[in-house]
Design a protein around this motif. Structure first.
Motif, PDB file in Angstrom:
ATOM      1  N   ILE A   1       0.840  -1.196   0.000  1.00 33.53           N
ATOM      2  CA  ILE A   1       0.000   0.000   0.000  1.00 33.53           C
ATOM      3  C   ILE A   1       0.874   1.244   0.000  1.00 33.53           C
ATOM      4  O   ILE A   1       0.614   2.205  -0.731  1.00 33.53           O
ATOM      5  CB  ILE A   1      -0.957   0.007   1.207  1.00 33.53           C
ATOM      6  N   GLY A   2       1.913   1.247   0.796  1.00 26.93           N
ATOM      7  CA  GLY A   2       2.814   2.400   0.864  1.00 26.93           C
ATOM      8  C   GLY A   2       3.486   2.687  -0.464  1.00 26.93           C
ATOM      9  O   GLY A   2       3.623   3.841  -0.873  1.00 26.93           O
ATOM     10  N   THR A   3       3.910   1.638  -1.144  1.00 31.76           N
ATOM     11  CA  THR A   3       4.547   1.805  -2.446  1.00 31.76           C
ATOM     12  C   THR A   3       3.564   2.356  -3.467  1.00 31.76           C
ATOM     13  O   THR A   3       3.878   3.288  -4.216  1.00 31.76           O
ATOM     14  CB  THR A   3       5.120   0.458  -2.948  1.00 31.76           C
ATOM     15  N   VAL A   4       2.360   1.795  -3.513  1.00 32.08           N
ATOM     16  CA  VAL A   4       1.330   2.276  -4.447  1.00 32.08           C
ATOM     17  C   VAL A   4       1.028   3.738  -4.169  1.00 32.08           C
ATOM     18  O   VAL A   4       0.958   4.561  -5.085  1.00 32.08           O
ATOM     19  CB  VAL A   4       0.050   1.419  -4.353  1.00 32.08           C
ATOM     20  N   SER A   5       0.886   4.084  -2.914  1.00 29.78           N
ATOM     21  CA  SER A   5       0.596   5.461  -2.525  1.00 29.78           C
ATOM     22  C   SER A   5       1.682   6.416  -3.001  1.00 29.78           C
ATOM     23  O   SER A   5       1.393   7.465  -3.582  1.00 29.78           O
ATOM     24  CB  SER A   5       0.453   5.545  -0.997  1.00 29.78           C
TER      25      SER A   5
ATOM     26  N   ILE B   1      -1.373   8.847  -4.411  1.00 29.04           N
ATOM     27  CA  ILE B   1      -2.736   8.635  -3.932  1.00 29.04           C
ATOM     28  C   ILE B   1      -2.623   8.299  -2.454  1.00 29.04           C
ATOM     29  O   ILE B   1      -1.774   7.499  -2.056  1.00 29.04           O
ATOM     30  CB  ILE B   1      -3.431   7.493  -4.706  1.00 29.04           C
ATOM     31  N   SER B   2      -3.463   8.890  -1.640  1.00 27.25           N
ATOM     32  CA  SER B   2      -3.326   8.707  -0.196  1.00 27.25           C
ATOM     33  C   SER B   2      -3.552   7.258   0.224  1.00 27.25           C
ATOM     34  O   SER B   2      -4.320   6.517  -0.401  1.00 27.25           O
ATOM     35  CB  SER B   2      -4.307   9.611   0.559  1.00 27.25           C
TER      36      SER B   2
ATOM     37  N   ILE C   1      -6.590   4.319  -0.688  1.00 27.84           N
ATOM     38  CA  ILE C   1      -6.323   2.933  -1.054  1.00 27.84           C
ATOM     39  C   ILE C   1      -6.975   1.993  -0.042  1.00 27.84           C
ATOM     40  O   ILE C   1      -7.618   1.008  -0.409  1.00 27.84           O
ATOM     41  CB  ILE C   1      -4.809   2.670  -1.156  1.00 27.84           C
ATOM     42  N   GLN C   2      -6.839   2.310   1.231  1.00 30.39           N
ATOM     43  CA  GLN C   2      -7.425   1.471   2.273  1.00 30.39           C
ATOM     44  C   GLN C   2      -8.946   1.435   2.159  1.00 30.39           C
ATOM     45  O   GLN C   2      -9.568   0.397   2.355  1.00 30.39           O
ATOM     46  CB  GLN C   2      -7.000   1.978   3.662  1.00 30.39           C
TER      47      GLN C   2
ATOM     48  N   ILE D   1       0.529  -1.862   5.681  1.00 24.42           N
ATOM     49  CA  ILE D   1       1.092  -0.589   5.266  1.00 24.42           C
ATOM     50  C   ILE D   1       2.583  -0.630   5.573  1.00 24.42           C
ATOM     51  O   ILE D   1       3.018  -0.365   6.686  1.00 24.42           O
ATOM     52  CB  ILE D   1       0.407   0.587   5.980  1.00 24.42           C
ATOM     53  N   ALA D   2       3.331  -1.054   4.584  1.00 25.36           N
ATOM     54  CA  ALA D   2       4.780  -1.177   4.735  1.00 25.36           C
ATOM     55  C   ALA D   2       5.425  -1.036   3.365  1.00 25.36           C
ATOM     56  O   ALA D   2       4.788  -1.215   2.352  1.00 25.36           O
ATOM     57  CB  ALA D   2       5.119  -2.539   5.344  1.00 25.36           C
TER      58      ALA D   2
END
Length: 82
Positions: A49-53, A58-59, A63-64, A79-80
């Motif tokens: 998620i962190g990488t995609v963000s 995008i916050s 995503i969450q 979230i890592a």
């Protein structure tokens, strides 16, 4: 009959005509972000998620929410960073 409401995302007043609590502009923005994320994940299926963000600007919250709503599924839901 449409009634005025405040958008839950941008707080603008809009005429409520659907089952969504978002204005048309925010619905379109969310759909565009979803498509960007989906396309990114096709090429990088193990991205966090962190990488995609970070890569798509995008916050994490957006995503969450897509994950929570069942619209998006990620291999790594933590979230890592990779």
């Amino acid at each position: 009959m449409p009634e005025p409401r405040k958008c839950k995302q941008c707080n603008r007043t809009f005429l409520y005509t659907t089952n969504d609590d978002l204005c048309f502009s925010c619905i379109q923005k969310n759909d565009m972000e979803f498509k960007k994320i989906r396309n990114f994940l096709k090429e990088h299926p193990r991205a966090s998620i962190g990488t995609v963000s970070t890569m798509l600007d995008i916050s994490v919250a957006t995503i969450q929410k897509l994950i929570d709503d069942g619209r998006l599924e990620m291999a790594d839901k933590l979230i890592a960073d990779d």
